[in-house]
Design a protein around this motif. Sequence first.
Motif, PDB file in Angstrom:
ATOM      1  N   LYS A 196       0.847  -1.188   0.000  1.00 11.56           N
ATOM      2  CA  LYS A 196       0.000   0.000   0.000  1.00 11.56           C
ATOM      3  C   LYS A 196       0.877   1.229   0.000  1.00 11.56           C
ATOM      4  N   PRO A 197       0.353   2.339  -0.579  1.00 15.57           N
ATOM      5  CA  PRO A 197       1.159   3.561  -0.583  1.00 15.57           C
ATOM      6  C   PRO A 197       1.205   4.165   0.811  1.00 15.57           C
ATOM      7  N   ARG A 198       2.243   4.952   1.051  1.00 15.04           N
ATOM      8  CA  ARG A 198       2.309   5.677   2.318  1.00 15.04           C
ATOM      9  C   ARG A 198       1.302   6.800   2.265  1.00 15.04           C
ATOM     10  N   PRO A 199       0.420   6.910   3.250  1.00 15.09           N
ATOM     11  CA  PRO A 199      -0.588   7.983   3.191  1.00 15.09           C
ATOM     12  C   PRO A 199       0.080   9.355   3.287  1.00 15.09           C
ATOM     13  N   ASN A 200      -0.463  10.340   2.571  1.00 11.81           N
ATOM     14  CA  ASN A 200       0.047  11.699   2.745  1.00 11.81           C
ATOM     15  C   ASN A 200      -0.498  12.265   4.047  1.00 11.81           C
ATOM     16  N   LEU A 201      -0.123  13.504   4.369  1.00 15.31           N
ATOM     17  CA  LEU A 201      -0.449  14.038   5.693  1.00 15.31           C
ATOM     18  C   LEU A 201      -1.956  14.056   5.937  1.00 15.31           C
ATOM     19  N   GLU A 202      -2.703  14.571   4.954  1.00 16.44           N
ATOM     20  CA  GLU A 202      -4.155  14.672   5.143  1.00 16.44           C
ATOM     21  C   GLU A 202      -4.786  13.293   5.308  1.00 16.44           C
ATOM     22  N   GLN A 203      -4.307  12.358   4.522  1.00 16.53           N
ATOM     23  CA  GLN A 203      -4.837  10.993   4.640  1.00 16.53           C
ATOM     24  C   GLN A 203      -4.533  10.416   6.022  1.00 16.53           C
ATOM     25  N   SER A 204      -3.291  10.623   6.482  1.00 18.65           N
ATOM     26  CA  SER A 204      -2.906  10.092   7.797  1.00 18.65           C
ATOM     27  C   SER A 204      -3.791  10.637   8.892  1.00 18.65           C
ATOM     28  N   THR A 226     -11.989  13.877  -6.645  1.00 17.49           N
ATOM     29  CA  THR A 226     -11.728  12.552  -7.176  1.00 17.49           C
ATOM     30  C   THR A 226     -10.223  12.399  -7.382  1.00 17.49           C
ATOM     31  N   GLY A 227      -9.701  11.282  -6.945  1.00 17.69           N
ATOM     32  CA  GLY A 227      -8.269  11.084  -7.092  1.00 17.69           C
ATOM     33  C   GLY A 227      -7.478  11.608  -5.917  1.00 17.69           C
ATOM     34  N   SER A 228      -8.155  12.138  -4.903  1.00 21.27           N
ATOM     35  CA  SER A 228      -7.417  12.679  -3.762  1.00 21.27           C
ATOM     36  C   SER A 228      -7.056  11.578  -2.772  1.00 21.27           C
ATOM     37  N   GLY A 229      -7.513  10.347  -3.055  1.00 20.88           N
ATOM     38  CA  GLY A 229      -7.097   9.241  -2.196  1.00 20.88           C
ATOM     39  C   GLY A 229      -8.121   8.836  -1.150  1.00 20.88           C
ATOM     40  N   LYS A 230      -9.390   9.063  -1.417  1.00 21.29           N
ATOM     41  CA  LYS A 230     -10.431   8.653  -0.467  1.00 21.29           C
ATOM     42  C   LYS A 230     -10.479   7.128  -0.327  1.00 21.29           C
ATOM     43  N   THR A 231     -10.479   6.444  -1.481  1.00 22.95           N
ATOM     44  CA  THR A 231     -10.559   4.987  -1.424  1.00 22.95           C
ATOM     45  C   THR A 231      -9.379   4.423  -0.643  1.00 22.95           C
ATOM     46  N   GLU A 232      -8.221   5.055  -0.813  1.00 25.30           N
ATOM     47  CA  GLU A 232      -7.043   4.621  -0.066  1.00 25.30           C
ATOM     48  C   GLU A 232      -7.286   4.792   1.440  1.00 25.30           C
ATOM     49  N   VAL A 233      -7.947   5.884   1.816  1.00 23.55           N
ATOM     50  CA  VAL A 233      -8.279   6.073   3.231  1.00 23.55           C
ATOM     51  C   VAL A 233      -9.229   4.976   3.709  1.00 23.55           C
ATOM     52  N   LYS A 263     -12.524  -4.429  -7.057  1.00 23.19           N
ATOM     53  CA  LYS A 263     -11.272  -5.148  -7.229  1.00 23.19           C
ATOM     54  C   LYS A 263     -10.204  -4.636  -6.254  1.00 23.19           C
ATOM     55  N   ARG A 264     -10.201  -3.308  -6.051  1.00 15.13           N
ATOM     56  CA  ARG A 264      -9.195  -2.760  -5.136  1.00 15.13           C
ATOM     57  C   ARG A 264      -9.383  -3.271  -3.718  1.00 15.13           C
ATOM     58  N   PHE A 265     -10.632  -3.367  -3.274  1.00 17.98           N
ATOM     59  CA  PHE A 265     -10.888  -3.901  -1.931  1.00 17.98           C
ATOM     60  C   PHE A 265     -10.451  -5.364  -1.861  1.00 17.98           C
ATOM     61  N   ARG A 380      -4.654  16.059  -4.994  1.00 15.01           N
ATOM     62  CA  ARG A 380      -4.804  14.786  -5.676  1.00 15.01           C
ATOM     63  C   ARG A 380      -3.616  13.937  -5.254  1.00 15.01           C
ATOM     64  N   ALA A 381      -3.902  12.723  -4.843  1.00 15.72           N
ATOM     65  CA  ALA A 381      -2.842  11.863  -4.322  1.00 15.72           C
ATOM     66  C   ALA A 381      -1.863  11.523  -5.435  1.00 15.72           C
ATOM     67  N   GLY A 382      -0.691  11.021  -5.048  1.00 16.27           N
ATOM     68  CA  GLY A 382       0.294  10.646  -6.055  1.00 16.27           C
ATOM     69  C   GLY A 382       0.721  11.874  -6.833  1.00 16.27           C
ATOM     70  N   GLY A 586      -8.338  12.476 -16.682  1.00 18.64           N
ATOM     71  CA  GLY A 586      -6.993  13.022 -16.492  1.00 18.64           C
ATOM     72  C   GLY A 586      -6.269  12.559 -15.248  1.00 18.64           C
ATOM     73  N   ARG A 587      -6.181  11.278 -15.060  1.00 15.64           N
ATOM     74  CA  ARG A 587      -5.434  10.750 -13.933  1.00 15.64           C
ATOM     75  C   ARG A 587      -3.933  10.782 -14.226  1.00 15.64           C
ATOM     76  N   ALA A 588      -3.208  10.469 -13.191  1.00 21.54           N
ATOM     77  CA  ALA A 588      -1.772  10.260 -13.315  1.00 21.54           C
ATOM     78  C   ALA A 588      -1.059  11.449 -13.940  1.00 21.54           C
TER      79      ALA A 588
HETATM   80  P1  ADP Z   1     -10.387   8.667  -4.728  1.00 25.48           P
HETATM   81  O1  ADP Z   1     -11.034   7.494  -4.071  1.00 25.48           O
HETATM   82  O2  ADP Z   1     -10.473   9.917  -3.901  1.00 25.48           O
HETATM   83  O3  ADP Z   1     -10.790   8.886  -6.135  1.00 25.48           O
HETATM   84  P2  ADP Z   1      -8.032   6.971  -4.769  1.00 25.48           P
HETATM   85  O4  ADP Z   1      -7.928   6.412  -3.394  1.00 25.48           O
HETATM   86  O5  ADP Z   1      -8.604   6.106  -5.825  1.00 25.48           O
HETATM   87  O6  ADP Z   1      -8.818   8.362  -4.752  1.00 25.48           O
HETATM   88  O7  ADP Z   1      -6.589   7.475  -5.190  1.00 25.48           O
HETATM   89  C1  ADP Z   1      -6.270   7.886  -6.497  1.00 25.48           C
HETATM   90  C2  ADP Z   1      -4.993   7.213  -6.959  1.00 25.48           C
HETATM   91  O8  ADP Z   1      -3.912   7.642  -6.152  1.00 25.48           O
HETATM   92  C3  ADP Z   1      -5.037   5.715  -6.842  1.00 25.48           C
HETATM   93  O9  ADP Z   1      -4.353   5.167  -7.920  1.00 25.48           O
HETATM   94  C4  ADP Z   1      -4.316   5.434  -5.542  1.00 25.48           C
HETATM   95  O10 ADP Z   1      -3.698   4.166  -5.549  1.00 25.48           O
HETATM   96  C5  ADP Z   1      -3.310   6.537  -5.514  1.00 25.48           C
HETATM   97  N1  ADP Z   1      -2.986   6.955  -4.147  1.00 25.48           N
HETATM   98  C6  ADP Z   1      -3.860   7.197  -3.148  1.00 25.48           C
HETATM   99  N2  ADP Z   1      -3.203   7.607  -2.037  1.00 25.48           N
HETATM  100  C7  ADP Z   1      -1.892   7.597  -2.347  1.00 25.48           C
HETATM  101  C8  ADP Z   1      -0.694   7.914  -1.627  1.00 25.48           C
HETATM  102  N3  ADP Z   1      -0.748   8.313  -0.343  1.00 25.48           N
HETATM  103  N4  ADP Z   1       0.474   7.790  -2.276  1.00 25.48           N
HETATM  104  C9  ADP Z   1       0.528   7.396  -3.560  1.00 25.48           C
HETATM  105  N5  ADP Z   1      -0.543   7.078  -4.294  1.00 25.48           N
HETATM  106  C10 ADP Z   1      -1.751   7.180  -3.702  1.00 25.48           C
END
Ligand code: ADP
Length: 729
Positions: A196-204, A226-233, A263-265, A380-382, A586-588
């Motif tokens: 798993k990725p290391r959470p950024n400050l806001e995520q932590s 979208t893309g800010s890493g909610k699912t990761e949280v 699939k991610r879960f 936006r994460a990443g 427009g991801r990545a």
């Molecule tokens: P959201 O649910 O808000 O759309 P995601 O959790 O899907 O966001 O995150 C968007 C992308 O960024 C995903 O590919 C995820 O794996 C990646 N990501 C999320 N958090 C981090 C992080 N802390 N470091 C690197 N990549 C991350």
Amino acid sequence: MTFPIAEVALPIPKRALFDYSLAGFEHARIGARVMVSFGRRQLIGVIAGIKAQSGLAPEKLKAISALLDQESVFSEAHLTWLQWASQYYQHAFGEVLANALPVNLRKGAQAGVQEEVFYKATSQGQSLDDAELKRAPRQLAALQVLRQSQRSAKQLKDEFGSAVVNALLEKGLIESQCRTPEPDLTWPKRIKLADKPRPNLEQSLCITAIYNSGADYQCHLLEGVTGSGKTEVYLQAIEPLLLQGKQILVLVPEIGLTPQTVKRFEDRFGLKAGLLHSGLADGERLRVWQQARSGELGLIIGTRSAVFTPMKSPGMIIVDEEHDASYKQQDGWRYHARDLAVVRARLEKIPLLLGSATPSLESLNNALTGKYRHHLLRQRAGIAKPVHHSILDMKGQALDFGLARGLQGRIRQHLSNGHQVMLFINRRGYAPALICHQCGHVESCLRCDRSYTLHRGMNKLQCHHCGDAKSIPQRCPACSSDKLQPVGLGTEQLEDGLKTLFPGVSAVRIDSDSARGKDKLDKLLQAIDKGEHQLLIGTQILAKGHHFPNVSMVVVLDVDSALFSADFRAAEKLAQLITQVAGRAGRAHIQGELWLQTHHPGHPLLQDLLHNGYQHFARLALQERRFIHLPPFSYQGLFRVEANDARQAFDFLCQVREQIPQYPDLHLIGPLPALMEKRQGRFRMQLLLQSGQRTGIQQALAACLEAIEGLPLANRVRWSVDLDPQDFT
Ligand code: ADP
Ligand code: ZN
Ligand code: ZN
């Protein structure tokens, strides 16, 4: 001799409970299902209460016909929750309970897991001299197996064949018994954590806060683009819970659109999730329900009605895209799954996570006033970059198929960079009307008083309000001219147009017409992910769930219709839609851009949304709602009535109005025609209750609904009450 009396909740639209004697079933429990005769029918209901005496005369009191469960089908917290729901929504308890059960259980299927037949050796079989089976080596082998341990009937017959098993049975060497298979609760040990990725400050901060709410109720609103890493949280927040064997329920707007999320879960924890959605067969639905209830499933992911899934050891509920309109049931019992989830989490004493890039104003207000914990994910994460927003002033511009010339060149640029472009238009079909150029006649559905939509693909005219369809006339029915012209633009026409404007570029349309049927949507999305299409044309479906990493440009063709709507939520919905659509792209590493075509570039809503984003817009919109006393700063209940005769609908609501008691802060608005006055030949009217206090609406309704049910007109019109109505169509 007197018997206890069961108060039975039946799945009929009556608020009352019905008394039945428990003669012969004195051990029955509250929450168990019973079969009773009701009028001429046999119905399956649930025991809602047990008492010593009935107000009914003894000769009128019937006994229940059958008791279907030895124990309650609902846990205590679940039953309390559903009772609350019935009161809150002022909806018949029997129907609420029926909604909370899978179809098979409503029809009487067994609630527990099916018993299975197994074999064991009898004492005769244990002590038998092996020599006696010398001439039947297969029988001996089977017996030896059973001397060691029991085997299920299926296993044994698969291994040795029915003939061998039957022979042993006849000789009395083995016997069959029934047992309930033990639930397999070993999944926590099978969890395999992926990287798993290391959470950024806001995520932590957010993950820690959720962790700290521990095993208690706390609602967290996770607001992040979208893309800010909610699912990761979500994933990191549930990890410790899953490892402790706690179950997680995740609600999503639509599973077909979120295969990536599922699939991610599953991949993160190496667990199969139990999925619940409308496409599921009744048997599968029951199985997931049973496995969740027995604790065999760690992860349950489902749409709206999955909120009712029982859990043996609940750990957390997550409502993803909590603003999504699909969480509100639009007929029968009009519950809101998100709101039910909040109360359920409180009763089960577990944390609740609401996530959205565009939170509803209701949830946002709860967060801003401190009722919910509020977490913002601003980045936006990443390495993903924010999308550039721009407005295109359409006034006086040349348009081809609704697309401004200036934008066409821009689209070509993006395509030549190897990227995809998404065109958003919220109207399916070819054109919303067919008009006679000679006399102006518009073909309209008489049952709904709305124009038919032209569908070229089906070669039909279709009414989008009642579904009625008919063939396309060659000549005008009014003046016989053959100059019939489509007016306005739909997805089909845009698809045609793009072929002309961008020859050689593959365009694909994703709307409920093209994505109808099993797996159809999935296939379309896969083809897009593989880059088989460059231009994507879509309706609202595109704003939900699915990510399009290679899309670098999004065009919303017509924002004006939502800017000028009679629905007070239209602006909120438009802002959510625009933000969501933009967020899917427009991801990545790709820099995305969003274009809004409008005739009103200076509109304050658009300007605010564009320059300050949804977060700012939403807070401003809240201030406006407060100023004009609209939800969430007031509460609403809506009587909806439909009748063949407009007068009847009106008269009924006038009588309803008279029944509603007066409270200082309760305002009644109506009877008024619905936004869609007529549909399928029926006239539609509404009466709105509005109050500064939630309880004001509840008390008023509780005081008058029985009397309203008894009105003579109540049986002649179709009517319902909608608490916290989300739309007024
Ligand atoms: P959201 O649910 O808000 O759309 P995601 O959790 O899907 O966001 O995150 C968007 C992308 O960024 C995903 O590919 C995820 O794996 C990646 N990501 C999320 N958090 C981090 C992080 N802390 N470091 C690197 N990549 C991350
Ligand atoms: Zn005509
Ligand atoms: Zn119609």
